[in-house]
Design an enzyme around this catalytic site. Structure first.
Site, PDB file in Angstrom:
ATOM      1  N   GLU A  19       0.844  -1.201   0.000  1.00 15.72           N
ATOM      2  CA  GLU A  19       0.000   0.000   0.000  1.00 15.72           C
ATOM      3  C   GLU A  19       0.880   1.252   0.000  1.00 15.72           C
ATOM      4  O   GLU A  19       0.703   2.155  -0.818  1.00 15.72           O
ATOM      5  CB  GLU A  19      -0.899  -0.014   1.234  1.00 15.72           C
ATOM      6  CG  GLU A  19      -1.773   1.222   1.378  1.00 15.72           C
ATOM      7  CD  GLU A  19      -2.483   1.273   2.718  1.00 15.72           C
ATOM      8  OE1 GLU A  19      -3.441   2.057   2.834  1.00 15.72           O
ATOM      9  OE2 GLU A  19      -2.082   0.547   3.658  1.00 15.72           O
ATOM     10  N   HIS A  20       1.809   1.322   0.939  1.00 17.15           N
ATOM     11  CA  HIS A  20       2.757   2.437   1.038  1.00 17.15           C
ATOM     12  C   HIS A  20       4.170   1.900   0.849  1.00 17.15           C
ATOM     13  O   HIS A  20       4.553   0.943   1.517  1.00 17.15           O
ATOM     14  CB  HIS A  20       2.697   3.103   2.414  1.00 17.15           C
ATOM     15  CG  HIS A  20       1.334   3.537   2.841  1.00 17.15           C
ATOM     16  ND1 HIS A  20       0.589   2.835   3.781  1.00 17.15           N
ATOM     17  CD2 HIS A  20       0.584   4.603   2.477  1.00 17.15           C
ATOM     18  CE1 HIS A  20      -0.560   3.457   3.973  1.00 17.15           C
ATOM     19  NE2 HIS A  20      -0.600   4.527   3.196  1.00 17.15           N
TER      20      HIS A  20
END
Length: 436
Positions: free
Chosen positions: A331-332
């Protein structure tokens, strides 16, 4: 954190996923519960929403639809620093999101033959802002601004009623909605709220929406799967993830702080450090111990960092680090290396990428201007984060004059005949027949 040593090893993506398993989130198992809750809302409307609020949120709203006066009052009650921060976030996200709206394109296939591609916003969007372990006014911004930039004319927002506020939506959520000009807010949460947005609740004046966006728990994710087809959805969000690629030039305190910042969301949050430096691992471990002990949610952070979903991954070099990250699809993704741009060039799969020591994920969570609603659970390998495009549909507009149609009529007849659909061809040829 567990350590996984991949030096000298070239595992496949399947092996990567086995080595660092994600949290067990069985959305399919939650679908029966979600479907039942949605069916109850479709059958009994506001009464079902109130019962679900009492059952799951511990508070029954005085009014499921929040009066506009309460939204106005919530804006006025926002602490000065919070209001200024929200206004700055709105401005930054609006500016960055404006670049996501594609211009219309016109293609001239030949004389008298024109294909136009235009982008149409959905008429109405439903935004879900979760409650649970934290309050997320930033999620109001991240969901609403792209819809507004896309040109969505009507927006409804749902957020769970809060026990500590007598069954009302959290006032900071209301304040953020008010700053954005949203005056249609509902005190409802979970799967029932998703169903209400999808099919509407007439007695509340809640009309169905065409797209539902926003993160939530496993039942919200399951509900989105249930309503897909009735309405569009953005994604089935899971627990947060951060993967940091770092070499021994990175600041171990920065890296540790960033891993902790995402671990504080949930015990199932995933924090991964991928590095080619064993010595750097030791420095980060020492900082993690110090910083985790001082954080407000120390127990939650330790549980997340010690879970099967979190790890330190040792690799031979930064090429191998990029390969691991691409297989994982975080996601990040943070890049804290001597030449972060060189690593960036090797990255394919990530929800959002934070380059350099002064671009932590926390910046993206609030004030970078980027959107923090991002794909989790490996969905970054095939799905984008939330943006203006999430509320837009490309439409093709076809314009042909008589001679342009005549030029391709024979080929249309040939192809329709090959498919044994002769009426298709006849719909073209009859346009050129003489009529008495």
């Amino acid at each position: 954190m567990q350590t996984i040593d991949l030096r000298g090893v070239q595992p496949t993506r399947t092996a990567f996923e086995r080595l660092v398993p994600r949290p067990v989130v069985d959305v399919q198992a939650a679908m029966t519960v979600a479907a039942d809750l949605i069916a109850d809302v479709r059958k009994r409307g506001a009464a079902a929403l109130r019962e679900q609020a009492e059952r799951f949120d511990g508070g029954v709203p005085a009014s499921v639809r929040v009066p506009v006066a309460e939204i106005v009052a919530a804006v006025d009650a926002l602490p000065g620093g919070v209001r200024e921060a929200l206004e700055e976030a709105i401005a930054r996200v609006r500016e960055a999101t404006a670049a996501q709206v594609p211009p219309a394109a016109v293609t001239r296939i030949g004389p008298g033959a024109v294909i136009e591609q235009r982008w149409q916003p959905v008429e109405r969007a439903g935004l879900y802002v979760p409650g649970g372990k934290a309050v997320y006014p930033s999620s109001v911004v991240m969901n609403a601004v792209p819809a507004q930039v896309a040109g969505v004319a009507s927006i409804a927002l749902a957020s769970p009623p809060q026990r500590e506020f007598g069954g009302a939506v959290h006032p900071t959520i209301l304040g953020a909605a008010g700053l954005l000009g949203i005056d249609e807010v509902y005190a409802m949460g979970g799967a029932g709220a998703i169903g209400a947005l999808a099919w509407g609740v007439g007695e509340l004046g809640l009309e169905p929406v065409q797209v539902i966006t926003g993160p939530g728990n496993i039942y919200v994710a399951a509900a989105k799967r249930v309503v897909r087809g009735q309405t569009g959805i953005d994604s089935e969000a899971g627990t947060t993830e951060i993967l940091v690629i770092a070499d021994d030039t990175a600041d171990p305190r920065y890296v540790a702080a960033d891993l902790i910042s995402q671990a504080e969301h949930d015990e199932a949050a995933a924090s991964l450090l991928v590095t080619d430096s064993p010595a750097f691992v030791g420095r980060v471990a020492a900082e993690l111990e110090t910083l985790a002990a001082s954080t407000r949610y120390a127990e939650r952070v330790r549980a997340a960092l010690g879970g099967q979903q979190s790890a330190v991954v040792l690799v031979d070099d930064l090429d191998a680090a990029a390969a691991f990250s691409n297989a994982y699809g975080p996601e990040h993704l943070e890049l804290q290396t001597a030449d972060a741009e060189a690593v960036l060039a090797r990255i394919q799969n990530a929800g959002a990428i934070f380059v350099g020591p002064h671009a932590p994920v926390s910046l993206g969570d609030y004030l970078a201007g980027s959107n923090h609603v991002l794909p989790t659970g490996g969905q970054a390998r095939f799905s984008p984060g939330l943006g203006a495009y999430s509320f837009l549909r490309p439409q093709q507009v076809i314009r042909y004059d008589r001679e342009a149609l005549r030029a391709v009529a024979g080929r249309i007849v040939a192809l329709s005949g090959a498919e044994d659909l002769s009426a298709h061809g006849e719909a073209v040829t009859l346009r050129f027949e003489e009529r008495a």
